[in-house]
Design an enzyme around this catalytic site. Structure first.
Site, PDB file in Angstrom:
ATOM      1  N   ARG A 147     -76.546  28.399  54.604  1.00 44.95           N
ATOM      2  CA  ARG A 147     -75.929  29.700  55.177  1.00 44.95           C
ATOM      3  C   ARG A 147     -75.966  29.191  56.789  1.00 44.95           C
ATOM      4  O   ARG A 147     -76.486  30.027  57.652  1.00 44.95           O
ATOM      5  CB  ARG A 147     -77.092  30.952  55.028  1.00 44.95           C
ATOM      6  CG  ARG A 147     -76.982  31.154  53.804  1.00 44.95           C
ATOM      7  CD  ARG A 147     -76.081  31.930  52.841  1.00 44.95           C
ATOM      8  NE  ARG A 147     -75.818  32.581  51.926  1.00 44.95           N
ATOM      9  CZ  ARG A 147     -75.789  32.024  50.788  1.00 44.95           C
ATOM     10  NH1 ARG A 147     -75.044  30.908  50.679  1.00 44.95           N
ATOM     11  NH2 ARG A 147     -75.964  32.840  49.628  1.00 44.95           N
ATOM     12  N   SER A 217     -77.360  40.116  50.842  1.00 42.54           N
ATOM     13  CA  SER A 217     -78.800  39.465  51.154  1.00 42.54           C
ATOM     14  C   SER A 217     -79.268  39.715  52.515  1.00 42.54           C
ATOM     15  O   SER A 217     -78.402  39.145  53.332  1.00 42.54           O
ATOM     16  CB  SER A 217     -79.046  37.974  50.660  1.00 42.54           C
ATOM     17  OG  SER A 217     -78.208  37.916  49.403  1.00 42.54           O
ATOM     18  N   GLU A 313     -80.333  36.885  57.509  1.00 44.28           N
ATOM     19  CA  GLU A 313     -78.886  36.248  57.228  1.00 44.28           C
ATOM     20  C   GLU A 313     -78.013  36.857  57.932  1.00 44.28           C
ATOM     21  O   GLU A 313     -77.257  36.241  58.601  1.00 44.28           O
ATOM     22  CB  GLU A 313     -78.746  36.325  55.558  1.00 44.28           C
ATOM     23  CG  GLU A 313     -77.593  35.592  55.342  1.00 44.28           C
ATOM     24  CD  GLU A 313     -77.457  35.590  53.905  1.00 44.28           C
ATOM     25  OE1 GLU A 313     -78.222  35.151  52.848  1.00 44.28           O
ATOM     26  OE2 GLU A 313     -76.287  36.068  53.561  1.00 44.28           O
TER      27      GLU A 313
HETATM   28  C1  FAD Z   1     -72.355  43.281  49.300  1.00 40.55           C
HETATM   29  C2  FAD Z   1     -72.537  41.886  50.029  1.00 40.55           C
HETATM   30  C3  FAD Z   1     -72.696  40.690  49.212  1.00 40.55           C
HETATM   31  C4  FAD Z   1     -72.624  39.309  49.906  1.00 40.55           C
HETATM   32  N1  FAD Z   1     -72.846  38.595  49.332  1.00 40.55           N
HETATM   33  C5  FAD Z   1     -72.727  37.132  49.688  1.00 40.55           C
HETATM   34  C6  FAD Z   1     -72.859  36.044  49.004  1.00 40.55           C
HETATM   35  O1  FAD Z   1     -72.976  36.118  47.781  1.00 40.55           O
HETATM   36  N2  FAD Z   1     -72.927  34.939  49.849  1.00 40.55           N
HETATM   37  C7  FAD Z   1     -72.613  34.682  51.270  1.00 40.55           C
HETATM   38  O2  FAD Z   1     -72.598  33.649  51.767  1.00 40.55           O
HETATM   39  N3  FAD Z   1     -72.477  35.747  51.828  1.00 40.55           N
HETATM   40  C8  FAD Z   1     -72.490  36.946  51.242  1.00 40.55           C
HETATM   41  N4  FAD Z   1     -72.295  38.070  52.143  1.00 40.55           N
HETATM   42  C9  FAD Z   1     -72.191  38.048  53.478  1.00 40.55           C
HETATM   43  C10 FAD Z   1     -70.945  38.322  54.046  1.00 40.55           C
HETATM   44  O3  FAD Z   1     -69.859  38.595  53.008  1.00 40.55           O
HETATM   45  C11 FAD Z   1     -70.319  36.887  54.436  1.00 40.55           C
HETATM   46  O4  FAD Z   1     -71.083  36.445  55.509  1.00 40.55           O
HETATM   47  C12 FAD Z   1     -68.716  37.056  54.922  1.00 40.55           C
HETATM   48  O5  FAD Z   1     -68.395  35.805  55.387  1.00 40.55           O
HETATM   49  C13 FAD Z   1     -68.639  37.897  56.163  1.00 40.55           C
HETATM   50  O6  FAD Z   1     -67.383  38.176  56.721  1.00 40.55           O
HETATM   51  P1  FAD Z   1     -66.884  39.032  57.667  1.00 40.55           P
HETATM   52  O7  FAD Z   1     -65.346  38.950  58.168  1.00 40.55           O
HETATM   53  O8  FAD Z   1     -67.324  40.500  57.339  1.00 40.55           O
HETATM   54  O9  FAD Z   1     -67.595  38.687  59.065  1.00 40.55           O
HETATM   55  P2  FAD Z   1     -68.316  39.589  60.338  1.00 40.55           P
HETATM   56  O10 FAD Z   1     -69.584  40.442  59.514  1.00 40.55           O
HETATM   57  O11 FAD Z   1     -67.366  40.252  60.865  1.00 40.55           O
HETATM   58  O12 FAD Z   1     -68.840  38.426  61.153  1.00 40.55           O
HETATM   59  C14 FAD Z   1     -69.849  37.515  60.510  1.00 40.55           C
HETATM   60  C15 FAD Z   1     -70.312  36.483  61.839  1.00 40.55           C
HETATM   61  O13 FAD Z   1     -68.897  35.746  61.679  1.00 40.55           O
HETATM   62  C16 FAD Z   1     -68.341  35.774  63.214  1.00 40.55           C
HETATM   63  N5  FAD Z   1     -67.010  35.643  63.075  1.00 40.55           N
HETATM   64  C17 FAD Z   1     -66.139  36.517  62.120  1.00 40.55           C
HETATM   65  N6  FAD Z   1     -64.961  36.015  62.444  1.00 40.55           N
HETATM   66  C18 FAD Z   1     -64.900  35.041  63.290  1.00 40.55           C
HETATM   67  C19 FAD Z   1     -63.870  34.113  63.456  1.00 40.55           C
HETATM   68  N7  FAD Z   1     -62.601  34.460  63.357  1.00 40.55           N
HETATM   69  N8  FAD Z   1     -64.255  33.098  64.486  1.00 40.55           N
HETATM   70  C20 FAD Z   1     -65.396  32.840  65.148  1.00 40.55           C
HETATM   71  N9  FAD Z   1     -66.566  33.388  64.459  1.00 40.55           N
HETATM   72  C21 FAD Z   1     -66.044  34.634  63.468  1.00 40.55           C
HETATM   73  C22 FAD Z   1     -68.827  37.020  63.904  1.00 40.55           C
HETATM   74  O14 FAD Z   1     -68.856  36.921  65.082  1.00 40.55           O
HETATM   75  C23 FAD Z   1     -70.379  36.905  63.286  1.00 40.55           C
HETATM   76  O15 FAD Z   1     -71.047  36.259  63.739  1.00 40.55           O
HETATM   77  C24 FAD Z   1     -72.265  39.364  51.470  1.00 40.55           C
HETATM   78  C25 FAD Z   1     -72.161  40.586  52.083  1.00 40.55           C
HETATM   79  C26 FAD Z   1     -72.215  41.947  51.247  1.00 40.55           C
HETATM   80  C27 FAD Z   1     -71.900  43.140  52.154  1.00 40.55           C
END
Ligand code: FAD
Length: 319
Positions: A147, A217, A313
């Protein structure tokens, strides 16, 4: 998390030129947002909020064994997984149903069921705000960990616009983890069977964020020394732990929280989910402060009971 949040300035950047022009004009602190599934947002964000718009999805090379795919930051992660499965490309199926965008996936090196993004990632194309140029970072230069990545450690430096993945064209499954073990004896196992199984297990275990707002998580699984783990195991014989490299063990944070009696714990508008203790939820009307307070409460209890510090996380956004 469905926390109320107003961005005072919001920009969508849909080309490399637009990205570099924007960051030349805005050297100040900026929030880069993907799908917003892994952030805990404050009521107001004064600094500019930026979203990269890049829907690219194309194969750029292939041989008998592999295909190399270029994917834009704004492609929805699970749509990419579905596309790979439909086209018989192996490597992403265990990562089915993880919410969010492709651009955010390298930030925390998303992982599930024994597979992490780093296992298939070739390179990341990003605007480097320090050098003020686009760079192509190889897998090694992304410094991936559990992570973790350079994008998380040097938060705000890199604006990811594209990700390049190398997927297999011949069947190779990772079935050592959790419920996927039951598939390992199946003859003629298909990619869609693995994807459907992952989706089924995840849907049963994790609350749907559209129905019960959550970030998945909330805490990382702590990694501790084998000797500390043995001491804990004597005090808590049912402790859930796994080997995590030489001399280290990974503890199931969900077990630690549940065993501390916090599963289903409600504090104001926030709660520890009553079926999955690793998940904190917005019960309706919660603000960032409510989530921070609940997370600190859980962390303090875990520290007192086991002497272990939990690490969060999701990314806490301050303004
Ligand atoms: C129900 C649920 C289940 C999940 N299960 C998992 C799992 O099994 N495994 C896992 O690893 N994660 C899991 N996650 C966490 C999440 O899905 C991941 O971290 C995902 O990659 C976040 O994507 P997002 O586009 O919503 O990012 P955001 O929440 O919008 O951003 C997350 C971070 O990434 C940065 N960011 C976003 N886009 C960019 C970009 N283009 N360039 C640079 N930085 C950027 C943001 O600044 C922020 O720091 C889960 C989340 C939920 C809600």
């Amino acid at each position: 998390m469905a926390l109320p949040c107003v961005a005072e300035q919001f920009f969508e950047l849909s080309s490399e030129q637009a990205i570099s022009d924007f960051f030349y004009a805005h050297p100040e602190d900026v929030l880069i947002l993907g799908g917003g599934s892994n952030v805990v947002l404050p009521p107001v964000i004064q600094r500019p909020v930026v979203q990269v718009v890049n829907h690219t999805l194309e194969c750029i090379a292939r041989d008998l064994d592999h295909v190399v795919v270029k994917v834009g930051a704004s492609v929805v992660w699970d749509e990419l997984v579905a596309w790979a499965v439909e086209n018989s490309y192996y490597g992403l199926e265990n990562l089915s149903l993880i919410p969010g965008s492709v651009g955010a996936a390298p930030v925390q090196n998303i992982g599930a069921y024994g597979v992490e993004l780093k296992d298939v990632l070739k390179s990341v194309r990003a605007f480097d705000r320090v050098q003020r140029v686009f760079v192509d970072l190889s897998n090694e230069r992304c410094c991936f960990g559990y992570r973790d990545s350079i994008f998380k450690r040097e938060c705000g430096r890199y604006v990811i616009s594209e990700v390049v993945l190398r997927l297999a064209r011949k069947a190779q499954f990772v079935l050592e983890y959790g419920e996927l073990k039951t598939l390992s004896h199946e003859a003629n196992l298909s990619l869609s069977k693995v994807r459907d199984t992952v989706i089924g297990v995840r849907s049963a275990k994790l609350p749907d964020p559209k129905v019960i707002p959550n970030t998945g998580s909330f805490f990382k699984n702590p990694v501790i020394s084998r000797s500390t783990c043995e001491v804990l195991k004597q005090r808590f014989p049912s402790l859930v732990c796994y080997p995590a490299g030489e001399g280290s063990m990974k503890l199931a944070a969900g077990w630690l929280i549940e065993n501390a009696g916090l599963k289903g714990y409600v504090q104001g508008n926030a709660s520890v989910h009553d079926k999955q203790a690793l998940v904190l939820t917005n019960q309706g009307g919660a603000q960032q402060q409510d989530i921070i307070r609940l997370a600190s409460y859980v962390e303090d209890k875990i520290k007192d009971l086991y002497g272990i510090e939990l690490e969060q996380e999701p990314i806490l956004i301050r303004d």
